[in-house]
Design a protein around this motif. Structure first.
Motif, PDB file in Angstrom:
ATOM      1  N   ILE A   1       0.883  -1.163   0.000  1.00  0.00           N
ATOM      2  CA  ILE A   1       0.000   0.000   0.000  1.00  0.00           C
ATOM      3  C   ILE A   1       0.921   1.213   0.000  1.00  0.00           C
ATOM      4  O   ILE A   1       1.713   1.395   0.915  1.00  0.00           O
ATOM      5  CB  ILE A   1      -0.897   0.039   1.248  1.00  0.00           C
ATOM      6  CG1 ILE A   1      -1.771  -1.202   1.330  1.00  0.00           C
ATOM      7  CG2 ILE A   1      -1.743   1.317   1.237  1.00  0.00           C
ATOM      8  CD1 ILE A   1      -2.503  -1.341   2.650  1.00  0.00           C
ATOM      9  N   ARG A   2       0.837   2.019  -1.042  1.00  0.00           N
ATOM     10  CA  ARG A   2       1.642   3.238  -1.115  1.00  0.00           C
ATOM     11  C   ARG A   2       0.723   4.428  -0.878  1.00  0.00           C
ATOM     12  O   ARG A   2      -0.242   4.643  -1.600  1.00  0.00           O
ATOM     13  CB  ARG A   2       2.329   3.375  -2.462  1.00  0.00           C
ATOM     14  CG  ARG A   2       3.075   4.726  -2.585  1.00  0.00           C
ATOM     15  CD  ARG A   2       3.956   4.795  -3.796  1.00  0.00           C
ATOM     16  NE  ARG A   2       5.065   3.871  -3.561  1.00  0.00           N
ATOM     17  CZ  ARG A   2       5.752   3.289  -4.533  1.00  0.00           C
ATOM     18  NH1 ARG A   2       5.454   3.510  -5.780  1.00  0.00           N
ATOM     19  NH2 ARG A   2       6.732   2.458  -4.237  1.00  0.00           N
ATOM     20  N   SER A   3       1.041   5.186   0.138  1.00  0.00           N
ATOM     21  CA  SER A   3       0.298   6.413   0.451  1.00  0.00           C
ATOM     22  C   SER A   3       1.226   7.584   0.176  1.00  0.00           C
ATOM     23  O   SER A   3       2.423   7.507   0.461  1.00  0.00           O
ATOM     24  CB  SER A   3      -0.115   6.430   1.920  1.00  0.00           C
ATOM     25  OG  SER A   3      -0.896   5.310   2.234  1.00  0.00           O
ATOM     26  N   SER A   4       0.676   8.647  -0.355  1.00  0.00           N
ATOM     27  CA  SER A   4       1.509   9.821  -0.594  1.00  0.00           C
ATOM     28  C   SER A   4       0.706  11.091  -0.356  1.00  0.00           C
ATOM     29  O   SER A   4      -0.519  11.093  -0.440  1.00  0.00           O
ATOM     30  CB  SER A   4       2.090   9.812  -2.010  1.00  0.00           C
ATOM     31  OG  SER A   4       1.061   9.857  -2.967  1.00  0.00           O
ATOM     32  N   VAL A   5       1.442  12.135  -0.029  1.00  0.00           N
ATOM     33  CA  VAL A   5       0.853  13.452   0.194  1.00  0.00           C
ATOM     34  C   VAL A   5       1.635  14.445  -0.648  1.00  0.00           C
ATOM     35  O   VAL A   5       2.865  14.502  -0.567  1.00  0.00           O
ATOM     36  CB  VAL A   5       0.938  13.864   1.684  1.00  0.00           C
ATOM     37  CG1 VAL A   5       0.521  15.308   1.875  1.00  0.00           C
ATOM     38  CG2 VAL A   5       0.117  12.933   2.552  1.00  0.00           C
ATOM     39  N   ASP A   6       0.943  15.176  -1.479  1.00  0.00           N
ATOM     40  CA  ASP A   6       1.521  16.302  -2.201  1.00  0.00           C
ATOM     41  C   ASP A   6       0.939  17.556  -1.575  1.00  0.00           C
ATOM     42  O   ASP A   6      -0.265  17.642  -1.346  1.00  0.00           O
ATOM     43  CB  ASP A   6       1.152  16.256  -3.686  1.00  0.00           C
ATOM     44  CG  ASP A   6       1.805  15.085  -4.396  1.00  0.00           C
ATOM     45  OD1 ASP A   6       3.044  14.986  -4.327  1.00  0.00           O
ATOM     46  OD2 ASP A   6       1.084  14.281  -5.008  1.00  0.00           O
ATOM     47  N   TYR A   7       1.786  18.508  -1.275  1.00  0.00           N
ATOM     48  CA  TYR A   7       1.290  19.726  -0.655  1.00  0.00           C
ATOM     49  C   TYR A   7       1.930  20.949  -1.299  1.00  0.00           C
ATOM     50  O   TYR A   7       2.980  20.867  -1.916  1.00  0.00           O
ATOM     51  CB  TYR A   7       1.532  19.723   0.862  1.00  0.00           C
ATOM     52  CG  TYR A   7       2.987  19.613   1.274  1.00  0.00           C
ATOM     53  CD1 TYR A   7       3.768  20.755   1.419  1.00  0.00           C
ATOM     54  CD2 TYR A   7       3.570  18.383   1.516  1.00  0.00           C
ATOM     55  CE1 TYR A   7       5.100  20.670   1.800  1.00  0.00           C
ATOM     56  CE2 TYR A   7       4.893  18.279   1.896  1.00  0.00           C
ATOM     57  CZ  TYR A   7       5.652  19.423   2.031  1.00  0.00           C
ATOM     58  OH  TYR A   7       6.964  19.330   2.405  1.00  0.00           O
ATOM     59  N   GLU A   8       1.224  22.049  -1.151  1.00  0.00           N
ATOM     60  CA  GLU A   8       1.716  23.334  -1.637  1.00  0.00           C
ATOM     61  C   GLU A   8       1.449  24.369  -0.551  1.00  0.00           C
ATOM     62  O   GLU A   8       0.322  24.496  -0.066  1.00  0.00           O
ATOM     63  CB  GLU A   8       1.002  23.718  -2.929  1.00  0.00           C
ATOM     64  CG  GLU A   8       1.594  24.918  -3.594  1.00  0.00           C
ATOM     65  CD  GLU A   8       1.036  25.131  -4.997  1.00  0.00           C
ATOM     66  OE1 GLU A   8       1.167  26.262  -5.494  1.00  0.00           O
ATOM     67  OE2 GLU A   8       0.477  24.196  -5.582  1.00  0.00           O
ATOM     68  N   ILE A   9       2.507  25.052  -0.147  1.00  0.00           N
ATOM     69  CA  ILE A   9       2.436  26.025   0.938  1.00  0.00           C
ATOM     70  C   ILE A   9       2.966  27.364   0.435  1.00  0.00           C
ATOM     71  O   ILE A   9       3.979  27.405  -0.272  1.00  0.00           O
ATOM     72  CB  ILE A   9       3.276  25.564   2.146  1.00  0.00           C
ATOM     73  CG1 ILE A   9       2.754  24.228   2.672  1.00  0.00           C
ATOM     74  CG2 ILE A   9       3.279  26.604   3.251  1.00  0.00           C
ATOM     75  CD1 ILE A   9       3.622  23.602   3.739  1.00  0.00           C
ATOM     76  N   ASP A  10       2.293  28.434   0.792  1.00  0.00           N
ATOM     77  CA  ASP A  10       2.773  29.764   0.458  1.00  0.00           C
ATOM     78  C   ASP A  10       4.202  29.910   0.974  1.00  0.00           C
ATOM     79  O   ASP A  10       4.516  29.498   2.095  1.00  0.00           O
ATOM     80  CB  ASP A  10       1.863  30.801   1.123  1.00  0.00           C
ATOM     81  CG  ASP A  10       2.171  32.216   0.688  1.00  0.00           C
ATOM     82  OD1 ASP A  10       3.333  32.650   0.857  1.00  0.00           O
ATOM     83  OD2 ASP A  10       1.259  32.885   0.184  1.00  0.00           O
ATOM     84  N   ASP A  11       5.093  30.470   0.170  1.00  0.00           N
ATOM     85  CA  ASP A  11       6.503  30.621   0.551  1.00  0.00           C
ATOM     86  C   ASP A  11       6.671  31.361   1.875  1.00  0.00           C
ATOM     87  O   ASP A  11       7.632  31.130   2.610  1.00  0.00           O
ATOM     88  CB  ASP A  11       7.290  31.346  -0.550  1.00  0.00           C
ATOM     89  CG  ASP A  11       7.514  30.458  -1.762  1.00  0.00           C
ATOM     90  OD1 ASP A  11       7.436  29.216  -1.615  1.00  0.00           O
ATOM     91  OD2 ASP A  11       7.762  30.997  -2.855  1.00  0.00           O
ATOM     92  N   LYS A  12       5.732  32.235   2.207  1.00  0.00           N
ATOM     93  CA  LYS A  12       5.813  32.975   3.463  1.00  0.00           C
ATOM     94  C   LYS A  12       5.576  32.073   4.678  1.00  0.00           C
ATOM     95  O   LYS A  12       5.919  32.424   5.793  1.00  0.00           O
ATOM     96  CB  LYS A  12       4.781  34.106   3.479  1.00  0.00           C
ATOM     97  CG  LYS A  12       5.005  35.155   2.423  1.00  0.00           C
ATOM     98  CD  LYS A  12       3.869  36.146   2.413  1.00  0.00           C
ATOM     99  CE  LYS A  12       3.909  36.972   1.150  1.00  0.00           C
ATOM    100  NZ  LYS A  12       2.679  37.728   0.943  1.00  0.00           N
ATOM    101  N   LEU A  13       4.973  30.919   4.444  1.00  0.00           N
ATOM    102  CA  LEU A  13       4.641  29.999   5.527  1.00  0.00           C
ATOM    103  C   LEU A  13       5.413  28.677   5.413  1.00  0.00           C
ATOM    104  O   LEU A  13       4.970  27.655   5.923  1.00  0.00           O
ATOM    105  CB  LEU A  13       3.134  29.708   5.513  1.00  0.00           C
ATOM    106  CG  LEU A  13       2.217  30.919   5.625  1.00  0.00           C
ATOM    107  CD1 LEU A  13       0.769  30.509   5.408  1.00  0.00           C
ATOM    108  CD2 LEU A  13       2.394  31.585   6.981  1.00  0.00           C
ATOM    109  N   GLN A  14       6.566  28.704   4.749  1.00  0.00           N
ATOM    110  CA  GLN A  14       7.270  27.458   4.472  1.00  0.00           C
ATOM    111  C   GLN A  14       7.707  26.696   5.726  1.00  0.00           C
ATOM    112  O   GLN A  14       7.948  25.495   5.666  1.00  0.00           O
ATOM    113  CB  GLN A  14       8.457  27.691   3.544  1.00  0.00           C
ATOM    114  CG  GLN A  14       9.551  28.561   4.073  1.00  0.00           C
ATOM    115  CD  GLN A  14      10.636  28.749   3.012  1.00  0.00           C
ATOM    116  OE1 GLN A  14      10.729  27.976   2.067  1.00  0.00           O
ATOM    117  NE2 GLN A  14      11.441  29.764   3.191  1.00  0.00           N
TER     118      GLN A  14
END
Length: 135
Positions: free
Chosen positions: A91-104
């Motif tokens: 079972i492969r689980s993955s998370v892709d996320y995108e965060i504002d550079d100001k909140l890295q």
């Protein structure tokens, strides 16, 4: 800032058995039943477990997960399941996320722990069920 996390969980059950749980409505129901202390309550708001299904998670007190939008995808490789062999799968689980550079600095809070706990709980359940039905 974009990021990606991934976790593989080896389960000693054929992929078709795992798929029966993960592709449909049984996954949130089992998660709620087996992992209530970790995940809290799980309610299917709309759908049958496929694309477009909406699931409401109410985390137990003290839980810090804040993200409200998640998408479950399934992937079939080379025309077949991600079988390891005839009696086990991954079972492969993955998370892709995108965060504002100001909140890295928030990127350090991204974790696979909920998926690890879920996969382990479901894995133990399926292994026990598989072993008892094949003895």
């Amino acid at each position: 800032m974009k990021g990606h996390l991934s976790h593989d969980y080896l389960i000693e059950v054929p992929a078709a058995v795992v798929w029966d749980v993960y592709c449909g409505i049984e996954l949130p129901k089992l998660a709620a039943q087996l992992l209530r202390d970790v995940l809290g309550s799980v309610e299917v708001v709309h759908g049958d477990g496929g694309v477009g299904t909406i699931v409401k998670l109410t985390h137990p007190p003290g839980n810090v997960y804040k993200n409200r939008h998640r998408l479950k995808e399934a992937e079939i490789i080379e025309g077949g399941f991600k079988d390891k062999d005839a009696r086990s799968s991954i079972i492969r689980s993955s998370v892709d996320y995108e965060i504002d550079d100001k909140l890295q600095e928030l990127a350090s809070q991204a974790t696979m722990k909920p998926f690890e706990v879920l996969n382990e709980g479901i894995g133990k359940y399926l292994k026990q069920k598989w072993d008892s039905s094949n003895t």
